[in-house]
Design a protein around this motif. Structure first.
Motif, PDB file in Angstrom:
ATOM      1  N   VAL A 261      -1.755  12.035   2.249  1.00 18.03           N
ATOM      2  CA  VAL A 261      -2.282  10.669   1.992  1.00 18.03           C
ATOM      3  C   VAL A 261      -2.551  10.287   0.357  1.00 18.03           C
ATOM      4  N   ALA A 265      -1.658   4.354  -0.250  1.00 17.70           N
ATOM      5  CA  ALA A 265      -1.810   4.074   1.269  1.00 17.70           C
ATOM      6  C   ALA A 265      -2.674   3.061   1.568  1.00 17.70           C
ATOM      7  N   ALA A 270      -4.168   4.819   7.375  1.00 19.50           N
ATOM      8  CA  ALA A 270      -4.087   5.996   7.355  1.00 19.50           C
ATOM      9  C   ALA A 270      -5.122   6.848   7.918  1.00 19.50           C
ATOM     10  N   SER A 274      -4.683   9.189  10.859  1.00 23.79           N
ATOM     11  CA  SER A 274      -4.752  10.578  10.933  1.00 23.79           C
ATOM     12  C   SER A 274      -5.864  11.015  11.824  1.00 23.79           C
ATOM     13  N   HIS A 422       1.455   9.367   3.835  1.00 20.42           N
ATOM     14  CA  HIS A 422       1.028   8.003   3.863  1.00 20.42           C
ATOM     15  C   HIS A 422       1.342   7.381   2.465  1.00 20.42           C
ATOM     16  N   ASN A 444       4.163   7.143   7.359  1.00 20.52           N
ATOM     17  CA  ASN A 444       3.393   5.950   7.509  1.00 20.52           C
ATOM     18  C   ASN A 444       3.600   5.842   8.928  1.00 20.52           C
TER      19      ASN A 444
END
Length: 486
Positions: A261, A265, A270, A274, A422, A444
């Protein structure tokens, strides 16, 4: 309730027959949501494996004798039948290993892969090349192996059926499919659907088995190729057994995927992705689990805050409830193993426990195998927790300061199946993706295995591919034919 769950014993499917009495003891299947017995499942031993391979050989000759139009249409017919039974397959998939029924993508994948690879049946599989200094005709043909053995793990029988059975049949092979004894129900029903769709009996045989049956399949002299999905320890045993007959093997193994990340981002997106790709999806029981989350220093605290909010909002409950988004792990033994790994990491100072880390042992969930989604922060990438596949709802969050450090940490593992990035910087996305030592890089987004894209690992995450033209060719062998015209 499906026919399989109503049966007194779920039998092997060999040819047109259900076989309930076998040479080895049956298996009591446990539903992870309640810890109660779900079904009794017959298991294949060496005798049943030999019968399945013999039956498959005869069916493969019948399959190969059909014209390409009929084989193509047969796979499309099977896709249509699967489509009509998606809800049933999804329910059985949930019974198999407790994945929430709201996550029904595994069943849909079977239909998608069948339709995709049906289109390859009547397309050119070979080529012709000129021969220097000669007028000879040089043909390069691609032919089936005959009978292929497919060994699936408990956490993905339908995924493996989609990504392996569909291209294997399109390439002209017959299949002996061995699901894990811990999760055989959806695969057995899929085998029945193959018969209902009109495929030749024996073209797809479903033989749940433990280690003795799996070894018999790998060692069988009439198996042309093995596709194995599972862990590295078992893969070594498979490769050793296959060496007896020099049987070629494809492996899709574990992962310890990095999820990077960057500071630019979208943190809300994100964090949500995640959480889903990490501890929530299949309770972390996936080779594609993004279990190492690498976060830029500048946004570390803000990201953690968002991640914990998303995880805290997960609906934990009975996997058969369509509102449930987070279910149990596969077994009591798995639960104890995962908890021990978390406790050891905390005791050794490998990371700070930010969320979870305990069994849910109260209320309606107490008898199932439920573990809280678990997050550890400031984890040392050299620790056992960061380097060993936990295979549960546990993620390790680490910091990085620049792109080079992110790539270094991401690649600092013996695995290389998936990586996630990301960022809103297109240049960074391209640059980092090419530096990551991983068979798939998802930018992404979470992992979205498709029939069009090749999927497989680098390093100790395996070799060979499923999906795409590369996946089809794993089930074809090459023949060179040279015709003298001089």
């Amino acid at each position: 309730m499906t026919t399989i769950l109503r049966s007194s014993i779920a039998g092997l499917l060999i040819g047109p027959d259900r076989i309930t009495s076998t040479s080895v003891d049956p298996h009591s299947h446990i539903y992870p949501g309640t810890g109660e017995r779900n079904a009794t499942v017959a298991l294949a031993g060496p005798e049943e494996i030999d019968l399945a391979v013999t039956t498959a050989r005869a069916a493969q000759r019948q399959w190969a004798a059909l014209g390409v139009d009929r084989r193509r249409d047969a796979l499309i017919d099977l896709a249509d039948v699967v489509h009509e039974h998606l809800d049933e397959l999804a329910e059985l998939n949930t019974h198999d290993y407790g994945v929430p029924i709201s996550y029904a993508g595994n069943a849909v994948m079977v239909e998608q892969f069948l339709r995709h690879f049906a289109g390859y049946v009547d397309k050119p599989h070979g080529s012709s090349t000129p021969i220097d200094g000669s007028t000879d005709l040089n043909l390069i043909e691609r032919e089936p192996y005959g009978v292929v053995g497919v060994i699936a793990p408990w956490n993905g029988a339908l995924v493996v059926a989609a990504s392996c059975v569909a291209p294997a049949l399109a390439a002209g092979n017959a299949v002996v499919f061995k699901p894990s004894e811990e999760a055989p129900l959806a695969a057995l029903r899929l085998g029945e659907l193959c018969l209902e769709a009109g495929l030749p009996p024996g073209l797809v045989n479903i033989v749940p088995a433990a280690a003795v049956g799996a070894e018999a399949l790998v060692r069988h002299p009439d198996i042309g190729k093995i596709h194995f999905t599972g862990g590295g320890y078992t893969a070594r045993a498979v490769l050793t057994a296959a060496a007896e007959n020099l049987t070629p093997v494809v492996t899709e193994l574990g992962g310890k995927s990095a999820n990077i990340v960057f500071a630019d981002a979208d943190l809300d997106i994100a964090a949500a992705r995640s959480a889903h790709q990490g501890p929530l999806m299949q309770s972390g029981q996936s080779c594609a689990c993004a279990s190492r989350i690498l976060v830029h220093d500048a946004i570390y605290d803000a990201f953690i805050e968002r991640l914990l909010v998303v995880i805290g909002a997960a609906r934990i409950g009975d996997p058969l409830d369509p509102t449930t988004t987070f279910g149990p792990v596969i077994s009591g033994a798995a639960l104890e193993r995962i908890l021990a790994a978390v406790d050891r990491a905390v005791d050794q100072g490998a990371g700070k426990l930010l969320a979870g880390g305990h069994r849910i042992a109260e209320g309606a969930l107490a008898q199932g195998y439920y573990l809280e989604p678990t997050v550890l922060g400031d984890v040392d990438n050299r620790s056992v927790l960061a380097q060993t596949e936990t295979f549960g709802p546990v993620v390790s969050v680490m910091r990085f300061s620049d792109d080079a450090e992110a790539v270094r940490i991401a690649n600092d593992t013996r695995y290389g199946l998936n990586a996630f990035v990301h960022t809103r910087d297109l240049n960074r996305a391209h640059t980092v993706a090419r530096q990551l030592e991983s068979g798939s890089v998802w930018i992404n987004q979470g992992s979205r295995i498709s029939p069009q894209g090749p999927y497989g690992g680098y390093k100790q995450s395996g070799f060979g591919r499923t999906g795409g033209l590369e996946g089809l060719r794993e089930f074809q062998q090459v023949k060179n034919i040279r015709i003298g015209l001089s």
